[in-house]
Each structure stands twice: as C-alpha cells, then as structure tokens.
Design a protein around this motif. Sequence first.
Motif, PDB file in Angstrom:
ATOM      1  N   LEU A 108    -115.939   3.246 -23.305  1.00 16.68           N
ATOM      2  CA  LEU A 108    -115.641   3.686 -21.944  1.00 16.68           C
ATOM      3  C   LEU A 108    -115.129   5.122 -21.948  1.00 16.68           C
ATOM      4  CD1 LEU A 108    -115.435   2.706 -18.951  1.00 16.68           C
ATOM      5  CD2 LEU A 108    -113.108   1.967 -19.488  1.00 16.68           C
ATOM      6  N   ARG A 109    -114.307   5.460 -22.922  1.00 17.61           N
ATOM      7  CA  ARG A 109    -113.762   6.809 -23.030  1.00 17.61           C
ATOM      8  C   ARG A 109    -114.827   7.831 -23.438  1.00 17.61           C
ATOM      9  NH1 ARG A 109    -108.780   6.618 -26.991  1.00 17.61           N
ATOM     10  NH2 ARG A 109    -108.479   8.736 -26.162  1.00 17.61           N
ATOM     11  N   ALA A 110    -115.734   7.404 -24.307  1.00 21.21           N
ATOM     12  CA  ALA A 110    -116.748   8.322 -24.817  1.00 21.21           C
ATOM     13  C   ALA A 110    -117.776   8.693 -23.751  1.00 21.21           C
ATOM     14  CB  ALA A 110    -117.449   7.707 -26.026  1.00 21.21           C
ATOM     15  N   ASP A 111    -118.095   7.747 -22.852  1.00 17.85           N
ATOM     16  CA  ASP A 111    -119.053   8.030 -21.784  1.00 17.85           C
ATOM     17  C   ASP A 111    -118.717   7.184 -20.567  1.00 17.85           C
ATOM     18  OD1 ASP A 111    -121.152   8.586 -20.117  1.00 17.85           O
ATOM     19  OD2 ASP A 111    -122.723   8.275 -21.606  1.00 17.85           O
ATOM     20  N   PRO A 112    -117.828   7.676 -19.700  1.00 18.83           N
ATOM     21  CA  PRO A 112    -117.423   6.893 -18.526  1.00 18.83           C
ATOM     22  C   PRO A 112    -118.574   6.576 -17.582  1.00 18.83           C
ATOM     23  CG  PRO A 112    -115.889   8.701 -18.924  1.00 18.83           C
ATOM     24  CD  PRO A 112    -117.069   8.935 -19.821  1.00 18.83           C
ATOM     25  N   ASP A 113    -119.677   7.327 -17.653  1.00 21.43           N
ATOM     26  CA  ASP A 113    -120.806   7.070 -16.771  1.00 21.43           C
ATOM     27  C   ASP A 113    -121.664   5.904 -17.250  1.00 21.43           C
ATOM     28  OD1 ASP A 113    -120.218   9.174 -14.997  1.00 21.43           O
ATOM     29  OD2 ASP A 113    -121.187  10.624 -16.329  1.00 21.43           O
ATOM     30  N   ALA A 114    -121.529   5.518 -18.510  1.00 18.57           N
ATOM     31  CA  ALA A 114    -122.407   4.497 -19.088  1.00 18.57           C
ATOM     32  C   ALA A 114    -121.852   3.087 -18.953  1.00 18.57           C
ATOM     33  CB  ALA A 114    -122.662   4.797 -20.564  1.00 18.57           C
ATOM     34  N   VAL A 115    -120.569   2.953 -18.671  1.00 17.82           N
ATOM     35  CA  VAL A 115    -119.904   1.649 -18.668  1.00 17.82           C
ATOM     36  C   VAL A 115    -119.154   1.469 -17.354  1.00 17.82           C
ATOM     37  CG1 VAL A 115    -118.218   0.195 -19.834  1.00 17.82           C
ATOM     38  CG2 VAL A 115    -119.678   1.724 -21.180  1.00 17.82           C
ATOM     39  N   SER A 116    -119.330   0.299 -16.732  1.00 20.03           N
ATOM     40  CA  SER A 116    -118.690   0.044 -15.444  1.00 20.03           C
ATOM     41  C   SER A 116    -117.261  -0.469 -15.575  1.00 20.03           C
ATOM     42  CB  SER A 116    -119.522  -0.975 -14.647  1.00 20.03           C
ATOM     43  OG  SER A 116    -120.826  -0.507 -14.410  1.00 20.03           O
ATOM     44  N   PHE A 117    -117.014  -1.277 -16.607  1.00 15.19           N
ATOM     45  CA  PHE A 117    -115.691  -1.877 -16.785  1.00 15.19           C
ATOM     46  C   PHE A 117    -115.571  -2.354 -18.223  1.00 15.19           C
ATOM     47  CE2 PHE A 117    -118.476  -5.344 -15.447  1.00 15.19           C
ATOM     48  CZ  PHE A 117    -118.218  -6.297 -16.411  1.00 15.19           C
ATOM     49  N   ALA A 118    -114.348  -2.734 -18.592  1.00 13.33           N
ATOM     50  CA  ALA A 118    -114.114  -3.265 -19.933  1.00 13.33           C
ATOM     51  C   ALA A 118    -113.143  -4.426 -19.872  1.00 13.33           C
ATOM     52  CB  ALA A 118    -113.575  -2.186 -20.867  1.00 13.33           C
ATOM     53  N   VAL A 119    -113.420  -5.448 -20.693  1.00 10.61           N
ATOM     54  CA  VAL A 119    -112.512  -6.573 -20.918  1.00 10.61           C
ATOM     55  C   VAL A 119    -112.058  -6.470 -22.370  1.00 10.61           C
ATOM     56  CG1 VAL A 119    -112.266  -9.068 -21.015  1.00 10.61           C
ATOM     57  CG2 VAL A 119    -113.668  -8.016 -19.222  1.00 10.61           C
ATOM     58  N   VAL A 120    -110.765  -6.327 -22.563  1.00 13.29           N
ATOM     59  CA  VAL A 120    -110.197  -6.113 -23.900  1.00 13.29           C
ATOM     60  C   VAL A 120    -109.301  -7.296 -24.221  1.00 13.29           C
ATOM     61  CG1 VAL A 120    -108.841  -4.561 -25.344  1.00 13.29           C
ATOM     62  CG2 VAL A 120    -110.268  -3.618 -23.515  1.00 13.29           C
ATOM     63  N   LEU A 121    -109.707  -8.083 -25.208  1.00 19.70           N
ATOM     64  CA  LEU A 121    -108.952  -9.275 -25.602  1.00 19.70           C
ATOM     65  C   LEU A 121    -108.381  -9.042 -26.993  1.00 19.70           C
ATOM     66  CD1 LEU A 121    -111.485 -11.993 -24.394  1.00 19.70           C
ATOM     67  CD2 LEU A 121    -109.672 -10.848 -23.090  1.00 19.70           C
ATOM     68  N   ALA A 122    -107.060  -9.047 -27.090  1.00 20.67           N
ATOM     69  CA  ALA A 122    -106.369  -8.827 -28.368  1.00 20.67           C
ATOM     70  C   ALA A 122    -106.786  -7.510 -29.005  1.00 20.67           C
ATOM     71  CB  ALA A 122    -106.628  -9.990 -29.329  1.00 20.67           C
ATOM     72  N   ARG A 147    -103.695 -10.403 -24.090  1.00 18.80           N
ATOM     73  CA  ARG A 147    -103.208 -10.510 -25.472  1.00 18.80           C
ATOM     74  C   ARG A 147    -102.181 -11.639 -25.573  1.00 18.80           C
ATOM     75  NH1 ARG A 147     -98.233  -8.077 -26.375  1.00 18.80           N
ATOM     76  NH2 ARG A 147     -97.393  -6.891 -24.612  1.00 18.80           N
ATOM     77  N   GLY A 148    -102.027 -12.153 -26.772  1.00 20.52           N
ATOM     78  CA  GLY A 148    -101.081 -13.219 -27.010  1.00 20.52           C
ATOM     79  C   GLY A 148     -99.695 -12.703 -27.345  1.00 20.52           C
ATOM     80  N   ALA A 149     -98.689 -13.382 -26.827  1.00 23.49           N
ATOM     81  CA  ALA A 149     -97.312 -12.985 -27.124  1.00 23.49           C
ATOM     82  C   ALA A 149     -96.981 -13.186 -28.596  1.00 23.49           C
ATOM     83  CB  ALA A 149     -96.336 -13.775 -26.255  1.00 23.49           C
ATOM     84  N   ALA A 150     -97.692 -14.098 -29.266  1.00 31.13           N
ATOM     85  CA  ALA A 150     -97.444 -14.371 -30.682  1.00 31.13           C
ATOM     86  C   ALA A 150     -98.486 -13.722 -31.588  1.00 31.13           C
ATOM     87  CB  ALA A 150     -97.419 -15.877 -30.922  1.00 31.13           C
ATOM     88  N   ASP A 151     -99.216 -12.729 -31.081  1.00 31.60           N
ATOM     89  CA  ASP A 151    -100.228 -12.027 -31.871  1.00 31.60           C
ATOM     90  C   ASP A 151     -99.534 -11.012 -32.777  1.00 31.60           C
ATOM     91  OD1 ASP A 151    -102.307 -10.547 -32.911  1.00 31.60           O
ATOM     92  OD2 ASP A 151    -103.349 -10.292 -30.999  1.00 31.60           O
ATOM     93  N   ASP A 152     -99.603 -11.252 -34.103  1.00 35.57           N
ATOM     94  CA  ASP A 152     -98.963 -10.331 -35.041  1.00 35.57           C
ATOM     95  C   ASP A 152     -99.994  -9.535 -35.846  1.00 35.57           C
ATOM     96  OD1 ASP A 152     -99.982 -12.323 -36.635  1.00 35.57           O
ATOM     97  OD2 ASP A 152     -98.086 -12.834 -37.613  1.00 35.57           O
ATOM     98  N   LEU A 162     -99.654 -17.604 -27.537  1.00 36.08           N
ATOM     99  CA  LEU A 162    -101.002 -17.336 -28.041  1.00 36.08           C
ATOM    100  C   LEU A 162    -100.945 -16.374 -29.222  1.00 36.08           C
ATOM    101  CD1 LEU A 162    -104.063 -17.784 -27.598  1.00 36.08           C
ATOM    102  CD2 LEU A 162    -104.036 -15.724 -26.159  1.00 36.08           C
ATOM    103  N   THR A 163    -101.675 -16.709 -30.280  1.00 35.53           N
ATOM    104  CA  THR A 163    -101.763 -15.845 -31.452  1.00 35.53           C
ATOM    105  C   THR A 163    -102.956 -14.899 -31.280  1.00 35.53           C
ATOM    106  OG1 THR A 163    -103.050 -17.539 -32.617  1.00 35.53           O
ATOM    107  CG2 THR A 163    -100.648 -17.565 -32.914  1.00 35.53           C
ATOM    108  N   HIS A 164    -103.556 -14.479 -32.371  1.00 36.20           N
ATOM    109  CA  HIS A 164    -104.690 -13.545 -32.315  1.00 36.20           C
ATOM    110  C   HIS A 164    -105.969 -14.342 -32.040  1.00 36.20           C
ATOM    111  CE1 HIS A 164    -106.319  -9.572 -32.947  1.00 36.20           C
ATOM    112  NE2 HIS A 164    -107.225 -10.042 -33.789  1.00 36.20           N
TER     113      HIS A 164
END
Length: 222
Positions: free
Chosen positions: A121-135, A160-165, A193-195
């Motif tokens: 998304l950062r490299a080409d904001p025109d190419a991507v509409s949205f992002a889902v980032v899990l952990a 993200r999980g509160a127990a993700d280390d 939730l862990t990783h």
Amino acid sequence: MSAHPSLDPSVVRWSVPPSERGDRPVLLLLHGYGSDEHDLFGLAPYLPERFVVASVRAPLAPPWPMPGASWYPIEGLDGRDPDAVTLAARAVLAWVRDAVGEAPVGLLGFSQGGAVALQTLRADPDAVSFAVVLAGYAAGGELPGDAVLAARRPPVFWGRGAADDVIPAALVDATAQWLPVHSELSGRVYPGLTHSISHDELDDVRAFLDARLALASPSSTG
C-alpha cells in the motif's frame, strides 16, 4: 539491494476460474513466514463471495529446517529490514499488474504477509484499495507513498492478539503510532489470542470487507 525474486504464477490458488472473474474486486492473500499459498486460502469460505480470492506463495525459501516460503529474511527478533519488505511489496505489485489488470485489489496478510500488505500500500497507493493486517506491522523508514496515504487515509483493518509474543513490542508500538496518521484505521486487540487468527477476528474482518463492498457498490454487498 539485489533484485527480489518474482512470484510464481503457477502456485496461486484462485477461488473462481478465469471465466468467472470479470471485473469483480480481488482480495489477495499474503501468508506468513514458513507457510504457503494453501494456508490462508482456508479463510475463503468466511469471506464475502463477491471477492475473487487469490492466495499467492512468497518467493523466498526460509533457512532449513523451516518449511514453506518467506517474503523477506528474518534474522533474530530485530532482523526485519524495511528495504527487504519493500522489495517483497514490489514483487506483489508486479504480480498484481500481470495477473489482475484493472480490477480493484485489496490485500489481506498475516504476520509477515501483513507487513508486506502495508508496505505494498505504501509503495503504490494507487494500486491497492485497502489492507487487512492480521498479527502484522508497519515496517520502518519512509516511502514516497506515505504522504499520499496521509492525505487519502485508505481503509486499513489491524487485528492482533493480546498474547502475541512473536512481533516485537517496539514494532507494535510503532505501528500503533503510524497507522492512525496514514489510514482510516479500524481493528481490535483480542484478549488471550496468540500469534494466530480467531473466529471473533474473522467476524470483524468479514464486517470490514462487507463495508468495502457496500461503499464501492451499494447494490452488491456479496
């Protein structure tokens, strides 16, 4: 840095055949470290049917004995080079140009794949509409697209999980500072939730994706 290997088009899993894709929006799945294209594809039944889901395999092999593939090398807890994440993002962008064409594209990434999703998304904001980032997390440094993101504030879901280390606390803290400035941020920290990914998180992701479809085409919520 040296050129990054390209994504192999022969190891992509698609939810529908080419004849059924048309101009439907594409949701590209980016797996985590040591996994492959089969992993996140198991989420497809939980995602809105309107999306064409494509799950790709990262182009690098992690050090033995780690199985699967990786988007960029990891050497110790602090060994996450932002430039390497950017190279992976550019490989994703090249694949999108070749395989998707003009259809809208959103990204869903887990862990390493989440970092690459944000970096794409950062490299080409025109190419991507949205992002889902899990952990996942936002890689450090600055990219030319950052100013565009700060002005446009595209939708990003960060779960993200509160127990993700697994993800270092410094990266989590930096991401918590970076995302509200550069995106329309939604998300949640899941107690216990862990990783990993939970059913509650999948419900929230589904709601986020449904909202993207509703805004793009109110009559087609999938």
